[in-house]
Scaffold this active site. Sequence first.
Site, PDB file in Angstrom:
ATOM      1  N   GLU A  64       0.803  -1.228   0.000  1.00 48.40           N
ATOM      2  CA  GLU A  64       0.000   0.000   0.000  1.00 48.40           C
ATOM      3  C   GLU A  64       0.836   1.279   0.000  1.00 48.40           C
ATOM      4  OE1 GLU A  64      -0.473  -2.697   1.669  1.00 48.40           O
ATOM      5  OE2 GLU A  64      -2.594  -3.222   1.828  1.00 48.40           O
ATOM      6  N   CYS A  87      -3.245  -4.098   6.428  1.00 48.31           N
ATOM      7  CA  CYS A  87      -2.910  -4.404   7.819  1.00 48.31           C
ATOM      8  C   CYS A  87      -3.340  -3.273   8.742  1.00 48.31           C
ATOM      9  CB  CYS A  87      -1.439  -4.740   7.977  1.00 48.31           C
ATOM     10  SG  CYS A  87      -0.331  -3.357   7.730  1.00 48.31           S
ATOM     11  N   CYS A  96      -1.121  -0.176   7.197  1.00 47.57           N
ATOM     12  CA  CYS A  96      -1.454   0.268   5.836  1.00 47.57           C
ATOM     13  C   CYS A  96      -2.832   0.901   5.797  1.00 47.57           C
ATOM     14  CB  CYS A  96      -1.387  -0.905   4.875  1.00 47.57           C
ATOM     15  SG  CYS A  96       0.306  -1.456   4.606  1.00 47.57           S
ATOM     16  N   THR A 208      14.279 -41.534  -4.062  1.00 50.32           N
ATOM     17  CA  THR A 208      14.402 -40.755  -5.303  1.00 50.32           C
ATOM     18  C   THR A 208      15.765 -40.083  -5.381  1.00 50.32           C
ATOM     19  OG1 THR A 208      12.039 -40.382  -5.437  1.00 50.32           O
ATOM     20  CG2 THR A 208      13.412 -38.787  -6.564  1.00 50.32           C
ATOM     21  N   LEU A 216      17.328 -30.620  -8.319  1.00 45.63           N
ATOM     22  CA  LEU A 216      16.189 -29.917  -7.717  1.00 45.63           C
ATOM     23  C   LEU A 216      16.397 -28.409  -7.665  1.00 45.63           C
ATOM     24  CD1 LEU A 216      15.387 -32.416  -4.800  1.00 45.63           C
ATOM     25  CD2 LEU A 216      14.403 -32.367  -7.096  1.00 45.63           C
ATOM     26  N   GLU A 307       8.346 -33.505  -4.944  1.00 45.26           N
ATOM     27  CA  GLU A 307       8.700 -33.929  -6.309  1.00 45.26           C
ATOM     28  C   GLU A 307       9.008 -35.422  -6.405  1.00 45.26           C
ATOM     29  OE1 GLU A 307      10.253 -31.980  -9.419  1.00 45.26           O
ATOM     30  OE2 GLU A 307      10.648 -30.065  -8.438  1.00 45.26           O
ATOM     31  N   GLY A 309       9.597 -39.559  -4.423  1.00 47.79           N
ATOM     32  CA  GLY A 309       9.016 -40.422  -5.434  1.00 47.79           C
ATOM     33  C   GLY A 309       7.679 -40.976  -4.989  1.00 47.79           C
TER      34      GLY A 309
HETATM   35  C1  AOF Z   1      -0.435  -5.360   3.998  1.00 50.85           C
HETATM   36  N1  AOF Z   1       0.235  -5.178   2.843  1.00 50.85           N
HETATM   37  O1  AOF Z   1       1.780  -5.770   1.355  1.00 50.85           O
HETATM   38  C2  AOF Z   1       1.393  -7.227   3.148  1.00 50.85           C
HETATM   39  C3  AOF Z   1       0.650  -7.435   4.340  1.00 50.85           C
HETATM   40  O2  AOF Z   1       5.714  -8.165  10.038  1.00 50.85           O
HETATM   41  P1  AOF Z   1       4.924  -7.097   9.342  1.00 50.85           P
HETATM   42  O3  AOF Z   1       4.717  -5.872  10.183  1.00 50.85           O
HETATM   43  O4  AOF Z   1       5.453  -6.770   7.970  1.00 50.85           O
HETATM   44  O5  AOF Z   1       3.459  -7.671   9.130  1.00 50.85           O
HETATM   45  C4  AOF Z   1       3.246  -8.904   8.526  1.00 50.85           C
HETATM   46  C5  AOF Z   1       1.765  -9.068   8.283  1.00 50.85           C
HETATM   47  O6  AOF Z   1       1.329  -8.071   7.352  1.00 50.85           O
HETATM   48  C6  AOF Z   1       1.395 -10.382   7.612  1.00 50.85           C
HETATM   49  O7  AOF Z   1       1.167 -11.399   8.565  1.00 50.85           O
HETATM   50  C7  AOF Z   1       0.087 -10.008   6.941  1.00 50.85           C
HETATM   51  O8  AOF Z   1      -0.940  -9.977   7.903  1.00 50.85           O
HETATM   52  C8  AOF Z   1       0.346  -8.585   6.491  1.00 50.85           C
HETATM   53  N2  AOF Z   1       0.845  -8.534   5.103  1.00 50.85           N
HETATM   54  N3  AOF Z   1      -0.273  -6.497   4.697  1.00 50.85           N
HETATM   55  O9  AOF Z   1      -1.197  -4.488   4.431  1.00 50.85           O
HETATM   56  C9  AOF Z   1       1.157  -6.042   2.392  1.00 50.85           C
HETATM   57  N4  AOF Z   1       2.312  -8.122   2.719  1.00 50.85           N
HETATM   58 ZN    ZN Z   2       0.503  -3.309   5.710  1.00 50.53          ZN
END
Ligand code: AOF
Ligand code: ZN
Length: 372
Positions: A64, A87, A96, A208, A216, A307, A309
């Site tokens: 964001e 978040c 965010c 495997t 891999l 992957e 076996g």
């Molecule tokens: C968002 N935008 O691009 C992502 C989110 O450890 P932090 O503070 O970075 O928080 C991780 C948490 O943020 C993760 O568990 C998920 O809930 C959220 N990810 N949120 O607003 C993002 N990647």
């Molecule tokens: Zn966020």
Amino acid sequence: MAAGANVSDADLRFMAAAIRLARRHKGLTGTNPSVATLVVAQHGNGPAIVGRGTTALGGRPHAEPQALEEAGDRARGATAYVTLEPCAHHGRTPPCAEALIAAGIARVVGAASDPDPRVSGKGYAMLREAGIKVVEGVLAGEAADDLAGYLTRSVAKRPEVTLKLAVSADGMIGVKDHGHVTVTGEVSRAQVHVMRAQSDAILVGIGTALADDPQLTCRLPGLETRSPERIVIDRLARLPATSRLVRSARKVPLRLAVGPDADDERRAVLTAAGVEFLACDVHEGHVALPEFLEDLGARGMSTLMIEGGAITAAAFLDQGLVDRICLFCGKGAIGGGGVRSPLTRETIPPGFRLLREAAYGDDTYCEWIRAG
Ligand code: AOF
Ligand code: ZN
């Protein structure tokens, strides 16, 4: 407001674009999910994208603030498309949801909800309290499919397990005592390497590893640095130091899942070659898979690709530990001496639903996910 009401064709198109944008960093954002934001403002006669962001490499900054920064003043009164609920917590970055409010966003269209207890429902609630119009759940299924690893680890506390099998027309995955046998073509091979690049780890059983001496790694031109950790289920630490896996352990991480009865001397030799170990419980003579997966989840691993076996695949299937089945079906038959696949198109276990089908050169590809 739930998806359905007040969702325009343009909303669906922008959300689909945001979901595609989020894929760019899939597998590259650590324990954070790769999500995307598009800021869309009215421009002349129609809407235009004025800001875009994808969760940064390693997981931060989130999507964001990057999209808002690009949009600048044009974010005021605009719509933000977010593939995951924004978040609401003060983590390593401010919430965010707050950033969207501060930038003057008028409407937020969201896809998947975030099960993270610090966020779940709170992100959307913060936006609404600030007077922002919120529509949730737009293309939620599509977004959740790409976020499946993150969602599985958050909810089930283990990585999402994908079983990949290449099966011949007569239902075989190889030839007994012959090591690797080509079952599918070049396009399928490339697709498997893309899957590897997007996974947190690739796993095979020791059978495997001994029979095929695989690498891999991801060897697609331009993606050579995208090989994930390799894991071998090797209760007794039998993998030879001369194997290609061990010889490349300093370049691409290699971890052996061993039991308490693994020989100390063998472990020392392998440790000296750069191999790492995961100490596992043993149940009825085999590495205990549910506990092994929990351990990987606790280490922040979200996606695991199996992957091979046949024995390893069957063990994960029998214990109900497979979330996604990716079947590459070749046109040719193997005939006598073949190793039978633990499953084919006709024997997909109950509880899975077909998600997509494709033609990869002469091969057919089918993908199922666990329903519900
Ligand atoms: C968002 N935008 O691009 C992502 C989110 O450890 P932090 O503070 O970075 O928080 C991780 C948490 O943020 C993760 O568990 C998920 O809930 C959220 N990810 N949120 O607003 C993002 N990647
Ligand atoms: Zn966020």
